[in-house]
Design a protein around this motif. Structure first.
Motif, PDB file in Angstrom:
ATOM      1  N   ALA A   9       0.970  -1.127   0.206  1.00 48.93           N
ATOM      2  CA  ALA A   9      -0.029   0.124  -0.214  1.00 48.93           C
ATOM      3  C   ALA A   9       0.823   1.376  -0.038  1.00 48.93           C
ATOM      4  CB  ALA A   9      -1.129  -0.043   1.178  1.00 48.93           C
ATOM      5  N   GLY A  10       2.353   0.937  -0.062  1.00 45.65           N
ATOM      6  CA  GLY A  10       3.203   2.199  -0.118  1.00 45.65           C
ATOM      7  C   GLY A  10       3.408   2.829   1.286  1.00 45.65           C
ATOM      8  N   ALA A  11       2.909   2.288   2.498  1.00 46.25           N
ATOM      9  CA  ALA A  11       3.201   2.705   3.629  1.00 46.25           C
ATOM     10  C   ALA A  11       4.450   1.998   4.314  1.00 46.25           C
ATOM     11  CB  ALA A  11       2.174   2.269   4.744  1.00 46.25           C
ATOM     12  N   ARG A  12       5.208   2.743   4.964  1.00 45.49           N
ATOM     13  CA  ARG A  12       6.427   2.464   5.467  1.00 45.49           C
ATOM     14  C   ARG A  12       6.106   1.444   6.785  1.00 45.49           C
ATOM     15  NH1 ARG A  12       9.648   8.002   4.863  1.00 45.49           N
ATOM     16  NH2 ARG A  12       9.942   7.781   2.747  1.00 45.49           N
ATOM     17  N   THR A  13       6.686   0.422   6.799  1.00 42.65           N
ATOM     18  CA  THR A  13       6.310  -0.526   8.074  1.00 42.65           C
ATOM     19  C   THR A  13       7.488  -0.743   9.216  1.00 42.65           C
ATOM     20  OG1 THR A  13       7.621  -2.590   6.807  1.00 42.65           O
ATOM     21  CG2 THR A  13       5.288  -2.047   6.324  1.00 42.65           C
ATOM     22  N   CYS A  14       8.530   0.188   9.258  1.00 43.92           N
ATOM     23  CA  CYS A  14       9.551   0.192  10.129  1.00 43.92           C
ATOM     24  C   CYS A  14       9.435   1.664  10.686  1.00 43.92           C
ATOM     25  CB  CYS A  14      10.780  -0.412   9.988  1.00 43.92           C
ATOM     26  SG  CYS A  14      11.949  -0.180  11.161  1.00 43.92           S
ATOM     27  N   GLY A  15       9.299   2.048  11.977  1.00 46.44           N
ATOM     28  CA  GLY A  15       9.271   3.337  12.420  1.00 46.44           C
ATOM     29  C   GLY A  15      10.643   3.436  13.445  1.00 46.44           C
ATOM     30  N   LEU A  16      11.267   4.778  13.098  1.00 45.21           N
ATOM     31  CA  LEU A  16      12.525   5.076  13.980  1.00 45.21           C
ATOM     32  C   LEU A  16      12.329   6.429  14.734  1.00 45.21           C
ATOM     33  CD1 LEU A  16      15.259   4.512  11.266  1.00 45.21           C
ATOM     34  CD2 LEU A  16      15.012   3.155  13.204  1.00 45.21           C
ATOM     35  N   VAL A  17      12.827   6.237  15.915  1.00 41.43           N
ATOM     36  CA  VAL A  17      12.946   7.687  16.943  1.00 41.43           C
ATOM     37  C   VAL A  17      14.434   7.791  16.990  1.00 41.43           C
ATOM     38  CG1 VAL A  17      12.391   8.684  18.908  1.00 41.43           C
ATOM     39  CG2 VAL A  17      10.737   6.965  18.075  1.00 41.43           C
ATOM     40  N   PHE A  18      14.855   8.759  16.430  1.00 41.46           N
ATOM     41  CA  PHE A  18      16.247   9.526  16.737  1.00 41.46           C
ATOM     42  C   PHE A  18      15.815  11.022  17.183  1.00 41.46           C
ATOM     43  CE2 PHE A  18      17.945   6.202  13.907  1.00 41.46           C
ATOM     44  CZ  PHE A  18      19.184   5.871  14.687  1.00 41.46           C
ATOM     45  N   ASP A  19      16.584  11.014  18.304  1.00 39.47           N
ATOM     46  CA  ASP A  19      16.621  12.416  18.901  1.00 39.47           C
ATOM     47  C   ASP A  19      18.028  12.744  19.865  1.00 39.47           C
ATOM     48  OD1 ASP A  19      16.013  14.489  21.142  1.00 39.47           O
ATOM     49  OD2 ASP A  19      14.195  14.620  20.111  1.00 39.47           O
ATOM     50  N   ASP A  20      18.456  13.980  19.700  1.00 39.67           N
ATOM     51  CA  ASP A  20      19.668  14.105  20.409  1.00 39.67           C
ATOM     52  C   ASP A  20      19.636  13.978  21.879  1.00 39.67           C
ATOM     53  OD1 ASP A  20      21.366  14.314  18.242  1.00 39.67           O
ATOM     54  OD2 ASP A  20      21.114  16.631  18.012  1.00 39.67           O
ATOM     55  N   CYS A  21      18.295  14.150  22.453  1.00 39.20           N
ATOM     56  CA  CYS A  21      18.258  13.999  23.906  1.00 39.20           C
ATOM     57  C   CYS A  21      18.655  12.474  24.221  1.00 39.20           C
ATOM     58  CB  CYS A  21      16.907  14.428  24.420  1.00 39.20           C
ATOM     59  SG  CYS A  21      15.740  12.847  24.101  1.00 39.20           S
ATOM     60  N   PHE A  22      18.799  11.594  23.331  1.00 39.87           N
ATOM     61  CA  PHE A  22      19.181  10.132  23.878  1.00 39.87           C
ATOM     62  C   PHE A  22      20.761  10.228  24.105  1.00 39.87           C
ATOM     63  CE2 PHE A  22      15.881   8.381  20.650  1.00 39.87           C
ATOM     64  CZ  PHE A  22      14.951   8.599  21.598  1.00 39.87           C
ATOM     65  N   LYS A  23      21.573  11.300  23.762  1.00 40.58           N
ATOM     66  CA  LYS A  23      22.808  11.237  24.197  1.00 40.58           C
ATOM     67  C   LYS A  23      22.981  11.692  25.537  1.00 40.58           C
ATOM     68  CE  LYS A  23      24.363  12.892  19.538  1.00 40.58           C
ATOM     69  NZ  LYS A  23      25.332  13.811  18.707  1.00 40.58           N
ATOM     70  N   ARG A  24      22.080  12.271  26.274  1.00 34.62           N
ATOM     71  CA  ARG A  24      22.096  12.615  27.599  1.00 34.62           C
ATOM     72  C   ARG A  24      22.087  11.276  28.546  1.00 34.62           C
ATOM     73  NH1 ARG A  24      17.937  16.884  26.723  1.00 34.62           N
ATOM     74  NH2 ARG A  24      16.465  15.503  27.609  1.00 34.62           N
ATOM     75  N   HIS A  25      21.782  10.276  27.952  1.00 32.85           N
ATOM     76  CA  HIS A  25      21.889   8.769  28.658  1.00 32.85           C
ATOM     77  C   HIS A  25      23.304   8.232  28.619  1.00 32.85           C
ATOM     78  CE1 HIS A  25      20.242   5.234  30.140  1.00 32.85           C
ATOM     79  NE2 HIS A  25      20.775   4.410  29.352  1.00 32.85           N
ATOM     80  N   ASP A  26      24.012   8.970  29.302  1.00 37.28           N
ATOM     81  CA  ASP A  26      25.482   8.494  29.581  1.00 37.28           C
ATOM     82  C   ASP A  26      25.758   7.631  30.659  1.00 37.28           C
ATOM     83  OD1 ASP A  26      28.152   8.261  29.247  1.00 37.28           O
ATOM     84  OD2 ASP A  26      28.655  10.285  29.122  1.00 37.28           O
ATOM     85  N   THR A  27      25.992   6.437  30.427  1.00 33.67           N
ATOM     86  CA  THR A  27      26.185   5.546  31.659  1.00 33.67           C
ATOM     87  C   THR A  27      27.536   5.291  31.677  1.00 33.67           C
ATOM     88  OG1 THR A  27      25.929   3.696  30.037  1.00 33.67           O
ATOM     89  CG2 THR A  27      24.057   4.333  31.069  1.00 33.67           C
ATOM     90  N   GLY A  28      28.313   5.779  31.303  1.00 36.12           N
ATOM     91  CA  GLY A  28      30.052   5.716  31.640  1.00 36.12           C
ATOM     92  C   GLY A  28      30.632   5.134  30.446  1.00 36.12           C
ATOM     93  N   PRO A  29      32.193   5.261  30.558  1.00 33.51           N
ATOM     94  CA  PRO A  29      32.984   4.839  29.293  1.00 33.51           C
ATOM     95  C   PRO A  29      32.884   3.210  29.032  1.00 33.51           C
ATOM     96  CG  PRO A  29      34.107   5.449  31.134  1.00 33.51           C
ATOM     97  CD  PRO A  29      32.782   5.847  31.408  1.00 33.51           C
ATOM     98  N   ASP A  30      32.640   2.496  30.367  1.00 36.00           N
ATOM     99  CA  ASP A  30      32.584   1.198  29.984  1.00 36.00           C
ATOM    100  C   ASP A  30      31.134   0.315  29.885  1.00 36.00           C
ATOM    101  OD1 ASP A  30      35.449   1.070  30.693  1.00 36.00           O
ATOM    102  OD2 ASP A  30      34.929   0.766  32.703  1.00 36.00           O
ATOM    103  N   HIS A  31      30.223   1.218  29.658  1.00 32.48           N
ATOM    104  CA  HIS A  31      28.943   0.531  29.125  1.00 32.48           C
ATOM    105  C   HIS A  31      28.480   0.778  27.539  1.00 32.48           C
ATOM    106  CE1 HIS A  31      24.672   0.017  29.197  1.00 32.48           C
ATOM    107  NE2 HIS A  31      24.671  -0.488  30.365  1.00 32.48           N
ATOM    108  N   PRO A  32      27.990  -0.319  26.970  1.00 35.61           N
ATOM    109  CA  PRO A  32      27.980   0.012  25.597  1.00 35.61           C
ATOM    110  C   PRO A  32      26.830   1.045  25.099  1.00 35.61           C
ATOM    111  CG  PRO A  32      26.764  -2.006  26.336  1.00 35.61           C
ATOM    112  CD  PRO A  32      27.393  -1.398  27.610  1.00 35.61           C
ATOM    113  N   GLU A  33      25.950   1.395  26.128  1.00 41.37           N
ATOM    114  CA  GLU A  33      24.987   2.531  25.828  1.00 41.37           C
ATOM    115  C   GLU A  33      25.738   3.823  26.125  1.00 41.37           C
ATOM    116  OE1 GLU A  33      22.087   2.941  24.158  1.00 41.37           O
ATOM    117  OE2 GLU A  33      22.171   0.713  23.833  1.00 41.37           O
ATOM    118  N   ARG A  34      26.205   4.418  25.103  1.00 36.19           N
ATOM    119  CA  ARG A  34      26.738   5.846  25.281  1.00 36.19           C
ATOM    120  C   ARG A  34      26.379   6.656  24.009  1.00 36.19           C
ATOM    121  NH1 ARG A  34      30.741   1.806  24.920  1.00 36.19           N
ATOM    122  NH2 ARG A  34      31.985   2.152  23.105  1.00 36.19           N
ATOM    123  N   PRO A  35      26.889   7.909  24.238  1.00 33.61           N
ATOM    124  CA  PRO A  35      26.530   9.087  23.254  1.00 33.61           C
ATOM    125  C   PRO A  35      27.179   8.715  21.952  1.00 33.61           C
ATOM    126  CG  PRO A  35      26.837  10.309  25.201  1.00 33.61           C
ATOM    127  CD  PRO A  35      27.315   8.927  25.474  1.00 33.61           C
TER     128      PRO A  35
END
Length: 83
Positions: A9-35
């Motif tokens: 039907a032409g609709a996209r079936t995958c959604g993405l949320v990208f926002d720079d505010c996610f960069k504030r979730h900084d769990t430290g240098p040894d954690h995989p989740e980082r800016p």
């Protein structure tokens, strides 16, 4: 995370949320989740043309039901106390 092409039907079936505010979730240098991980993902998605294949979604708070779809009740209560 995979992206898919528009459906028949032409609709996209995958959604993405990208926002720079996610960069504030900084769990430290040894954690995989980082800016830097967000920057690397954004670059990889752009290089692969995935942004064009996905629907951009606006950032919003998750509902309790959405959180409970992937986490247990105890996690939700810890999250509420922490926030």
């Amino acid at each position: 995370m995979s992206a898919s092409s528009p459906n028949s039907a032409g609709a996209r079936t995958c959604g993405l949320v990208f926002d720079d505010c996610f960069k504030r979730h900084d769990t430290g240098p040894d954690h995989p989740e980082r800016p830097a991980r967000l920057d690397a993902l954004r670059e990889a998605f752009a290089s692969a043309g995935l942004f064009e294949q996905c629907q951009a979604l606006a950032l919003r708070e998750a509902t309790d039901n959405e959180i409970l779809a992937v986490h247990d009740e105890a996690y939700l209560r810890r999250l509420e106390r922490a926030c």
